[in-house]
Design a protein around this motif. Structure first.
Motif, mmCIF file in Angstrom:
data_model
loop_
_atom_site.group_PDB
_atom_site.id
_atom_site.type_symbol
_atom_site.label_atom_id
_atom_site.label_comp_id
_atom_site.label_asym_id
_atom_site.label_seq_id
_atom_site.Cartn_x
_atom_site.Cartn_y
_atom_site.Cartn_z
ATOM 1 N N MET A 119 0.633 -1.057 -0.033
ATOM 2 C CA MET A 119 -0.021 -0.068 0.198
ATOM 3 C C MET A 119 0.780 1.219 -0.063
ATOM 4 O O MET A 119 0.577 2.175 -0.623
ATOM 5 C CB MET A 119 -1.009 0.188 1.309
ATOM 6 C CG MET A 119 -1.882 -1.004 1.213
ATOM 7 S SD MET A 119 -2.932 -0.953 -0.129
ATOM 8 C CE MET A 119 -4.037 0.511 0.593
ATOM 9 N N LEU A 120 1.884 1.288 0.843
ATOM 10 C CA LEU A 120 2.705 2.437 0.947
ATOM 11 C C LEU A 120 3.850 2.328 -0.136
ATOM 12 O O LEU A 120 4.797 3.143 -0.188
ATOM 13 C CB LEU A 120 3.497 2.470 2.211
ATOM 14 C CG LEU A 120 2.343 2.354 3.401
ATOM 15 C CD1 LEU A 120 3.292 2.382 4.829
ATOM 16 C CD2 LEU A 120 1.560 4.039 3.512
ATOM 17 N N ALA A 121 3.998 1.237 -0.936
ATOM 18 C CA ALA A 121 4.975 0.836 -2.020
ATOM 19 C C ALA A 121 6.393 1.288 -1.430
ATOM 20 O O ALA A 121 7.291 2.000 -1.944
ATOM 21 C CB ALA A 121 4.564 2.035 -3.086
ATOM 22 N N ILE A 122 6.776 0.514 -0.400
ATOM 23 C CA ILE A 122 7.929 0.674 0.312
ATOM 24 C C ILE A 122 9.026 -0.288 -0.451
ATOM 25 O O ILE A 122 8.723 -1.457 -0.529
ATOM 26 C CB ILE A 122 8.040 0.359 1.611
ATOM 27 C CG1 ILE A 122 7.108 1.586 2.221
ATOM 28 C CG2 ILE A 122 9.249 0.195 2.455
ATOM 29 C CD1 ILE A 122 6.772 1.453 3.751
ATOM 30 N N GLY A 123 10.171 0.150 -0.756
ATOM 31 C CA GLY A 123 11.497 -0.591 -1.406
ATOM 32 C C GLY A 123 10.918 -1.542 -2.438
ATOM 33 O O GLY A 123 9.964 -1.422 -3.315
ATOM 34 N N PRO A 124 11.219 -2.825 -2.211
ATOM 35 C CA PRO A 124 10.934 -3.973 -3.167
ATOM 36 C C PRO A 124 9.273 -4.199 -3.216
ATOM 37 O O PRO A 124 8.898 -4.877 -3.910
ATOM 38 C CB PRO A 124 11.838 -5.176 -2.646
ATOM 39 C CG PRO A 124 12.023 -4.853 -1.150
ATOM 40 C CD PRO A 124 12.004 -3.353 -1.009
#
Ligand code: PHB
Length: 411
Positions: free
Chosen positions: A401-406
């Motif tokens: 949802m937060l589009a973090i890293g990989p």
């Protein structure tokens, strides 16, 4: 033979093989071969049994719904949680056993190592436990019915601040991908809600149970309001609770919280009174009060005996995973070996699980489910139980949802 003749010959042979294969699978259209990759030996053996039982119970309770298909499970041992055996298992199940679908994976490194094989094999692959968020980004054939650590840890971080009014936290985590996700998920939510993570302590690997004493002594010396812990269930969970008690951390004002992996139902009774009062967040506990869980448990104890250890979250992930496979078999009219069609049939799939309502997110192929803030309490039967304090409905994987890293979608 000229080069061209050889090429034509090879193409004809390949067609014949495919045709033969198709004929065989048509003749046996009712049989669906599921290749199961689980740690049947080594540190995860107990979890593998909990999961086998979860699947067995789904098949038992839904025997009529499965007809006219027949599910045949072919088991392969993923052994130590380092990916090596699991990758070979996936290769052999696809090329030698010619399975229609792959499933299993307790430990994240096993699923990560298997991903390229899954992609090349083009068969649906149902992750029934491994919880590192980015795994489903590694192959379009992965669908996950278990959980991600970002789901439980994020909610725990939020609730530690809002429900428990904690201001400071120390995180101790098993030092491999799901542990790193647990740290990131907890810290993100806790700090967003106004708390501060003052120390993060890597605490050994997933295989051997470490002596947690030096890690927890360091945490105690940090004087946080809460110590948040993730370990990959099993005997490590028991060791966490024992060490917390032995160091007198509760009396020192440090509350132990965690993902539900630190209090798996199959270990809870053996932890004894020292577990009373522990607060965790998870999507399943054996005490959940809903008709599906009641039926699941009744059949479980009938099959394995009144004194059997209860089902736990790994059993629920496997139960739901088998339900997903049966759904895909029926939705594709037996052509579950068409991996793309099988995956498509599961996008947006909804199911009434023993853990509550679940759905497969059509965008991420991850599960969407309730997370429960639980407290360990002692019942009038003298046994330990999980009391639900707060239900957070329809939780998605926050890393994606937060589009973090990989976790960010590939560009
Ligand atoms: C994992 O390796 O992803 C894993 C294993 C056991 C757990 C949770 C996550 O309890």
């Amino acid at each position: 033979m000229s080069k061209r003749t050889i090429a034509a010959f090879a193409a004809a042979a390949a067609t014949a093989l495919t045709a033969g294969g198709a004929m065989t699978s048509q003749a046996l259209a009712q049989e669906v071969k599921v290749g199961m990759i689980l740690p049947y030996t080594g540190v995860g053996a107990e979890i593998a049994q909990q999961m086998d039982r979860g699947m067995e119970q789904y098949l038992k309770l839904n025997a009529n719904e499965i007809k006219p298909y027949k599910i045949t499970i072919i088991k392969r041992d993923s052994k130590a949680p380092n990916g090596a055996a699991a990758k070979v298992d996936a290769q052999e199940l696809l090329t030698q056993d010619k399975v229609d679908v792959l499933a299993g994976w307790v430990y994240s490194p096993d699923a990560i190592a298997s991903a390229p094989v899954v992609t090349a094999g083009k068969r649906l692959a149902v992750i029934m436990n491994a919880g590192t968020s980015f795994i489903t980004n590694l192959s379009p054939y992965f669908v996950r019915t278990s959980f991600t650590l970002w789901q439980s840890s994020y909610v725990m971080g939020d609730q530690a601040a809002k429900y428990m009014h904690a201001k400071t936290a120390v995180v101790a985590y098993t030092d491999y991908p799901p542990g790193k996700d647990a740290l990131a998920g907890f810290k993100t939510a806790f700090e967003k809600a106004g708390g501060k993570v003052i120390d993060a302590i890597p605490a050994g690997g997933p295989e051997a149970t470490p002596d947690f004493t030096p890690f927890f002594q360091r945490a105690k010396d940090d004087h946080p309001d809460v110590l948040f812990v993730f370990v990959p269930a099993g005997d490590q969970a028991t060791a966490v609770v024992k060490t917390y008690a032995a160091l007198g951390m509760k009396a020192a004002g440090v509350k132990l919280v965690g993902t539900g992996d630190i209090v798996p139902d199959n270990k809870l009774q053996a932890m004894g009174d020292m577990a009373v009062g522990l607060i965790t967040v998870h999507h399943y506990n054996a005490d959940l009060d809903n008709p599906q869980n009641k039926a699941f448990k009744a059949s479980w104890y009938k099959t394995y005996g009144a004194n059997a250890t209860p089902p736990d979250f790994t059993s629920a992930g496997a139960y739901d995973g088998m339900a997903a496979i049966v759904h895909a078999v029926k939705a594709t009219k037996g052509k579950i070996y068409d991996g793309a069609a099988a995956v498509k049939s599961l996008e947006g799939w909804k199911f009434a699980s023993p853990q509550g309502p679940i759905m497969i997110d059509p965008q991420t192929r991850d599960i969407v489910m309730n997370e429960y803030l639980d407290e360990v309490v002692k019942g009038s039967d003298g046994k330990l139980h999980e009391k639900v304090l707060v239900t957070v409905p329809n939780v998605k994987d926050q890393c994606k949802m937060l589009a973090i890293g990989p976790c960010a979608p590939k560009k």
